[in-house]
Scaffold this active site. Structure first.
Site, PDB file in Angstrom:
ATOM      1  N   ASP A  48       0.891  -1.218   0.000  1.00  0.00           N
ATOM      2  CA  ASP A  48      -0.056   0.011   0.143  1.00  0.00           C
ATOM      3  C   ASP A  48       0.742   1.124  -0.034  1.00  0.00           C
ATOM      4  O   ASP A  48       0.428   2.316  -0.599  1.00  0.00           O
ATOM      5  CB  ASP A  48      -0.996  -0.016   1.372  1.00  0.00           C
ATOM      6  CG  ASP A  48      -1.832  -0.894   1.020  1.00  0.00           C
ATOM      7  OD1 ASP A  48      -2.521  -1.209  -0.173  1.00  0.00           O
ATOM      8  OD2 ASP A  48      -2.518  -1.467   2.137  1.00  0.00           O
ATOM      9  N   GLY A  49       1.977   1.212   0.808  1.00  0.00           N
ATOM     10  CA  GLY A  49       2.947   2.330   0.762  1.00  0.00           C
ATOM     11  C   GLY A  49       3.391   2.568  -0.548  1.00  0.00           C
ATOM     12  O   GLY A  49       3.605   3.946  -1.111  1.00  0.00           O
ATOM     13  N   GLU A 126      -4.320  10.085   4.768  1.00  0.00           N
ATOM     14  CA  GLU A 126      -4.664  11.118   5.705  1.00  0.00           C
ATOM     15  C   GLU A 126      -3.546  12.265   5.649  1.00  0.00           C
ATOM     16  O   GLU A 126      -2.629  12.000   5.337  1.00  0.00           O
ATOM     17  CB  GLU A 126      -4.639  10.566   7.074  1.00  0.00           C
ATOM     18  CG  GLU A 126      -3.382  10.384   7.555  1.00  0.00           C
ATOM     19  CD  GLU A 126      -2.644   9.191   7.156  1.00  0.00           C
ATOM     20  OE1 GLU A 126      -1.376   9.411   6.762  1.00  0.00           O
ATOM     21  OE2 GLU A 126      -2.845   8.039   7.252  1.00  0.00           O
ATOM     22  N   ASP A 153      -1.434  15.773  21.344  1.00  0.00           N
ATOM     23  CA  ASP A 153      -0.527  15.479  20.480  1.00  0.00           C
ATOM     24  C   ASP A 153      -0.724  16.066  18.973  1.00  0.00           C
ATOM     25  O   ASP A 153       0.131  16.308  18.250  1.00  0.00           O
ATOM     26  CB  ASP A 153      -0.294  14.009  20.522  1.00  0.00           C
ATOM     27  CG  ASP A 153       0.551  13.469  21.480  1.00  0.00           C
ATOM     28  OD1 ASP A 153       0.880  14.666  22.324  1.00  0.00           O
ATOM     29  OD2 ASP A 153       1.035  12.384  21.916  1.00  0.00           O
ATOM     30  N   TYR A 166      -3.300   4.927   9.562  1.00  0.00           N
ATOM     31  CA  TYR A 166      -2.748   5.708  10.940  1.00  0.00           C
ATOM     32  C   TYR A 166      -4.113   6.011  11.525  1.00  0.00           C
ATOM     33  O   TYR A 166      -3.995   5.894  12.913  1.00  0.00           O
ATOM     34  CB  TYR A 166      -2.508   7.073  10.490  1.00  0.00           C
ATOM     35  CG  TYR A 166      -1.588   7.679  11.660  1.00  0.00           C
ATOM     36  CD1 TYR A 166      -0.842   7.179  12.401  1.00  0.00           C
ATOM     37  CD2 TYR A 166      -1.828   9.212  11.552  1.00  0.00           C
ATOM     38  CE1 TYR A 166      -0.323   7.820  13.537  1.00  0.00           C
ATOM     39  CE2 TYR A 166      -1.585   9.884  12.734  1.00  0.00           C
ATOM     40  CZ  TYR A 166      -0.819   9.371  13.782  1.00  0.00           C
ATOM     41  OH  TYR A 166      -0.464   9.986  14.843  1.00  0.00           O
ATOM     42  N   LYS A 168      -6.600   4.211  12.054  1.00  0.00           N
ATOM     43  CA  LYS A 168      -7.230   3.088  12.918  1.00  0.00           C
ATOM     44  C   LYS A 168      -6.247   2.929  14.219  1.00  0.00           C
ATOM     45  O   LYS A 168      -6.832   2.545  15.316  1.00  0.00           O
ATOM     46  CB  LYS A 168      -7.207   1.650  12.249  1.00  0.00           C
ATOM     47  CG  LYS A 168      -7.572   0.529  12.787  1.00  0.00           C
ATOM     48  CD  LYS A 168      -7.719  -0.678  11.867  1.00  0.00           C
ATOM     49  CE  LYS A 168      -8.290  -1.797  12.570  1.00  0.00           C
ATOM     50  NZ  LYS A 168      -7.562  -2.031  13.846  1.00  0.00           N
ATOM     51  N   SER A 169      -4.884   3.252  13.876  1.00  0.00           N
ATOM     52  CA  SER A 169      -3.935   3.179  15.126  1.00  0.00           C
ATOM     53  C   SER A 169      -4.263   4.205  16.072  1.00  0.00           C
ATOM     54  O   SER A 169      -3.962   3.995  17.349  1.00  0.00           O
ATOM     55  CB  SER A 169      -2.798   3.272  14.603  1.00  0.00           C
ATOM     56  OG  SER A 169      -2.148   2.590  13.674  1.00  0.00           O
ATOM     57  N   GLN A 226       2.902  10.009   3.119  1.00  0.00           N
ATOM     58  CA  GLN A 226       4.177   9.796   3.719  1.00  0.00           C
ATOM     59  C   GLN A 226       5.090  10.862   3.704  1.00  0.00           C
ATOM     60  O   GLN A 226       6.230  10.942   4.297  1.00  0.00           O
ATOM     61  CB  GLN A 226       4.795   8.615   3.066  1.00  0.00           C
ATOM     62  CG  GLN A 226       5.231   9.016   1.521  1.00  0.00           C
ATOM     63  CD  GLN A 226       4.185   8.536   0.688  1.00  0.00           C
ATOM     64  OE1 GLN A 226       3.021   8.987   0.752  1.00  0.00           O
ATOM     65  NE2 GLN A 226       4.338   7.355  -0.010  1.00  0.00           N
TER      66      GLN A 226
HETATM   67  P1  NAP Z   1       4.567   3.033   4.710  1.00  0.00           P
HETATM   68  O1  NAP Z   1       5.701   2.078   4.805  1.00  0.00           O
HETATM   69  O2  NAP Z   1       4.277   3.717   3.469  1.00  0.00           O
HETATM   70  O3  NAP Z   1       3.379   2.499   5.540  1.00  0.00           O
HETATM   71  C1  NAP Z   1       3.373   2.166   6.826  1.00  0.00           C
HETATM   72  C2  NAP Z   1       2.323   0.843   7.194  1.00  0.00           C
HETATM   73  O4  NAP Z   1       0.999   1.419   6.652  1.00  0.00           O
HETATM   74  C3  NAP Z   1       2.631  -0.244   6.001  1.00  0.00           C
HETATM   75  O5  NAP Z   1       2.527  -1.592   6.665  1.00  0.00           O
HETATM   76  C4  NAP Z   1       1.559   0.088   4.918  1.00  0.00           C
HETATM   77  O6  NAP Z   1       1.339  -1.272   4.051  1.00  0.00           O
HETATM   78  C5  NAP Z   1       0.368   0.580   5.820  1.00  0.00           C
HETATM   79  N1  NAP Z   1      -0.571   1.275   5.135  1.00  0.00           N
HETATM   80  C6  NAP Z   1      -0.254   2.223   4.264  1.00  0.00           C
HETATM   81  N2  NAP Z   1      -1.825   2.610   3.611  1.00  0.00           N
HETATM   82  C7  NAP Z   1      -2.506   1.818   4.257  1.00  0.00           C
HETATM   83  C8  NAP Z   1      -4.078   1.769   4.267  1.00  0.00           C
HETATM   84  N3  NAP Z   1      -4.726   2.557   3.610  1.00  0.00           N
HETATM   85  N4  NAP Z   1      -4.620   0.888   5.148  1.00  0.00           N
HETATM   86  C9  NAP Z   1      -3.903  -0.107   5.809  1.00  0.00           C
HETATM   87  N5  NAP Z   1      -2.539  -0.129   5.976  1.00  0.00           N
HETATM   88  C10 NAP Z   1      -1.846   0.899   5.211  1.00  0.00           C
HETATM   89  O7  NAP Z   1       5.100   4.240   5.800  1.00  0.00           O
HETATM   90  P2  NAP Z   1       5.182   5.887   5.624  1.00  0.00           P
HETATM   91  O8  NAP Z   1       5.829   5.987   4.177  1.00  0.00           O
HETATM   92  O9  NAP Z   1       5.938   6.177   6.711  1.00  0.00           O
HETATM   93  O10 NAP Z   1       3.514   6.485   5.787  1.00  0.00           O
HETATM   94  C11 NAP Z   1       2.667   6.202   4.914  1.00  0.00           C
HETATM   95  C12 NAP Z   1       1.307   5.747   5.768  1.00  0.00           C
HETATM   96  O11 NAP Z   1       1.568   5.113   6.804  1.00  0.00           O
HETATM   97  C13 NAP Z   1       0.576   6.944   6.138  1.00  0.00           C
HETATM   98  O12 NAP Z   1      -0.188   7.501   5.445  1.00  0.00           O
HETATM   99  C14 NAP Z   1       0.082   6.466   7.357  1.00  0.00           C
HETATM  100  O13 NAP Z   1      -1.407   6.084   7.172  1.00  0.00           O
HETATM  101  C15 NAP Z   1       0.776   5.164   7.726  1.00  0.00           C
HETATM  102  N6  NAP Z   1       1.381   5.055   8.961  1.00  0.00           N
HETATM  103  C16 NAP Z   1       0.731   4.458  10.269  1.00  0.00           C
HETATM  104  C17 NAP Z   1       1.303   4.592  11.393  1.00  0.00           C
HETATM  105  C18 NAP Z   1       0.440   3.648  12.738  1.00  0.00           C
HETATM  106  O14 NAP Z   1      -0.381   3.039  12.193  1.00  0.00           O
HETATM  107  N7  NAP Z   1       0.991   4.094  13.734  1.00  0.00           N
HETATM  108  C19 NAP Z   1       2.296   5.651  11.717  1.00  0.00           C
HETATM  109  C20 NAP Z   1       2.831   6.365  10.685  1.00  0.00           C
HETATM  110  C21 NAP Z   1       2.102   6.089   9.217  1.00  0.00           C
HETATM  111  P3  NAP Z   1       2.299  -2.074   3.105  1.00  0.00           P
HETATM  112  O15 NAP Z   1       3.232  -2.780   4.089  1.00  0.00           O
HETATM  113  O16 NAP Z   1       1.171  -2.857   2.381  1.00  0.00           O
HETATM  114  O17 NAP Z   1       3.046  -1.030   2.366  1.00  0.00           O
END
Ligand code: NAP
Length: 274
Positions: A48-49, A126, A153, A166, A168-169, A226
């Protein structure tokens, strides 16, 4: 059969590089062209990333581009095809132009206190606002109406397809992507007599918008998928459901709730107690 112009975006995992080579060969031998600059179809290979990165590379051409995701790791929310189904994928892409689906995007406008022009962005997952040095303070308005004073925060606003990321987290709800709405979720809000927030995520329709006003002198970090933008003297950030949508080609229907279960609950069996 019409020839397609296809761009490939892949991550650096060896499997994804191999899949990109195989796909390139299959596409060209079936009469299509690889065109990274002016494509009709963008295929992302990875997770997804990777699709998020592909979206931002081509977000200025949304009216002419359709996306397709191949996953080389685990099943994703934007990736429908597996790395061993490439021939079927190329065949479907060339012969079935009907199977399209589109999802809502988040429109973001950043306004400044000084004479800088407003900045405009689109997000697929987001956008969040956090403070760089101290607790984030902001006033939330719904349309032009004051809604709440936030201290904590940060705040996140997500799309329906971003609701499983993010959002959901941080305790946001998972939204079905057919709902044209955006969701505001709090990140560790502080509640007392001065700062009082609703304390739960809220889902806003496409007729409404959310404005977050920031205090003078604050330095904030605004994330868009990202990307991180560090900004001074931001007056407000306005979020709404975007006019634009992301369109997917050769979409294979998988029930959304089945996908959510596969991603987050997995193999846990029913206990058969009911
Ligand atoms: P990234 O490696 O591109 O993504 C981080 C993780 O989020 C990967 O496991 C990715 O899945 C998953 N992901 C991305 N979009 C998703 C979606 N729509 N539904 C479910 N999972 C999804 O990391 P990044 O470049 O730093 O940031 C990109 C995204 O990561 C942000 O848009 C944010 O939503 C998410 N993120 C989540 C958290 C958290 O949950 N605490 C923290 C920071 C960022 P794949 O392994 O399939 O790529």
């Amino acid at each position: 059969m019409e020839s397609l112009k296809v761009a490939l975006v892949f991550n650096h995992v060896e499997k994804s590089i191999q899949v990109a080579d195989q796909l390139k060969h299959l596409l060209v031998t079936s009469g299509n062209q690889i065109d990274q600059d002016n494509p009709d179809i963008v295929i992302s290979i990875g997770g997804d990333g990777t699709l998020l990165s592909a979206f931002h590379l081509y977000s200025h051409k949304l009216d002419q581009v359709r996306f397709l995701g191949v996953h080389t790791g685990h099943l994703g929310f934007y990736t429908d095809w597996r790395d061993y189904e490439l021939e079927e994928l190329v065949d479907t892409l060339c012969n079935n132009q009907e199977a399209n689906v589109s999802y809502p995007l988040l429109d973001i406008v950043i306004q400044y206190r000084d004479d800088r022009a407003d900045k405009h962005f689109l997000a697929l997952n987001e956008s969040s606002i956090k403070s760089i040095h101290r607790t984030m303070v902001g006033e939330v308005f719904m349309k032009e109406q004051f809604f709440e004073s936030f201290r904590g925060d940060g705040l996140s606003v997500s799309t329906p397809t971003g609701s499983t990321a993010y959002n959901k987290s941080i305790g946001g709800a998972v939204l079905h992507p057919s709902i044209e709405a955006i969701q505001l979720a709090e990140i560790a809000s502080l509640n007392n007599r001065v700062f009082r927030t609703i304390g739960s995520p809220i889902v806003v329709s496409k007729e409404d918008w959310i404005e977050i006003k920031l205090p003078q002198g604050s330095e904030c970090l605004i994330t868009i998928d990202q990307f991180n933008i560090q900004q001074e003297e931001v007056a407000s950030v306005i979020y709404r459901v975007a006019e634009e949508k992301i369109r997917f080609a050769s979409y294979r229907h998988m029930d959304f709730w089945h996908r959510v279960r596969e991603a987050f609950i997995g193999e846990h069996q029913r206990r058969n107690e009911i």
